[in-house]
Design a protein around this motif. Sequence first.
Motif, PDB file in Angstrom:
ATOM      1  N   MET A  19       9.337 -21.471  -4.431  1.00 43.43           N
ATOM      2  CA  MET A  19       8.621 -20.916  -3.288  1.00 43.43           C
ATOM      3  C   MET A  19       8.705 -19.392  -3.237  1.00 43.43           C
ATOM      4  SD  MET A  19       8.825 -22.020   0.698  1.00 43.43           S
ATOM      5  CE  MET A  19      10.595 -21.786   0.794  1.00 43.43           C
ATOM      6  N   ARG A  40       0.206 -20.962   4.908  1.00 39.23           N
ATOM      7  CA  ARG A  40       1.127 -21.980   4.399  1.00 39.23           C
ATOM      8  C   ARG A  40       1.258 -23.156   5.352  1.00 39.23           C
ATOM      9  NH1 ARG A  40       7.691 -22.099   4.547  1.00 39.23           N
ATOM     10  NH2 ARG A  40       7.878 -24.142   3.583  1.00 39.23           N
ATOM     11  N   ILE A 221       2.311 -22.662  -2.579  1.00 39.57           N
ATOM     12  CA  ILE A 221       3.402 -22.715  -1.590  1.00 39.57           C
ATOM     13  C   ILE A 221       3.224 -23.918  -0.668  1.00 39.57           C
ATOM     14  CG2 ILE A 221       4.446 -21.554   0.396  1.00 39.57           C
ATOM     15  CD1 ILE A 221       3.791 -18.894  -0.951  1.00 39.57           C
TER      16      ILE A 221
END
Length: 318
Positions: A19, A40, A221
């Motif tokens: 990440m 995200r 992500i």
Amino acid sequence: MPAFGIAFCLLSAAGFGAMGIFGKLAYDEGATVGTLLSVRFAWAALLFWVIVALTGRLRTLRLVPRRDVLLSLGLGAFGYAAQAGAYFAALDRLDASLLSLLLYTFPVMVALAAAALGRERLTRRVVAALAAACVGGVFVLGGAPSGALDPLGTALGLTAAIVYSAYILTSSGVSARLDPLLLSALVATGAAFTLTVAGVLTGDLQPGAVSLGGYGWLAAIAVVSTVGAITLFFAGLGRVGPTTASIVSTFEPVTAIGLAAAVFGESLSVAQLGGAGLVLSAVMVLGVGRRAPAPAISDLPVLEPGEIRHVKRASAPA
């Protein structure tokens, strides 16, 4: 089969560990901290709700007490949003490898806090793990080259670990009552709302400044390091139990350090590597000490980040 369970936990840890690298690459393509956080969690929440619907869990939502729904949304809107905000703000100032080690002090923080709150006994094992983690942390921070340790970034990284620890302890009650994927969807939804509003109010939500490649890293992500990592962790947890899952998850910072070296040329000094070994050893000692049986659906860890984290019937953040 245990072998598949270990493989799922390893893949989950690798997804979480990547990440920080995905975040750095997104920053290079025009993403701001506010844009990254909003996109995200908005995408992760959407994907979680799709999974919830496809697996037939959506119909159980109406059976969940309103108090638990609001609590789950609040955990995301305040707790998890604060942790993610601190983490990605720190990522803008620190190497991904160093930040991963700072964040990974949270299992020891949770164990110490659980003992202080009377949820667990302060055994010799916990004290030894705490001492190893503290000494390791000193080596990790003290071994950084001159000028490489940004004070604000370090403070933000440690803040992320502290907030995450508090999140885990606070969420342990609701996580024992809700299905993990449904809880993840609610937490991600709450975090998406807060972080999007914060981005708009601060002017840091700038989706038009992100390149096409940047959106690819943002998607990585959301899909790989959030939804995929969390789903794989639960799949592995059900096959090997929380003790093995906790130990295998120490592969997460190892992944972050390796990828950071390969992609950005980041490197840790000998002293920092020794400190990293002490921190990870402390986490493994805590995991070995918990001889829990294979978990039922309510024996959850917490999602993220970085993220396991099994403290009695702990939960998983989104």
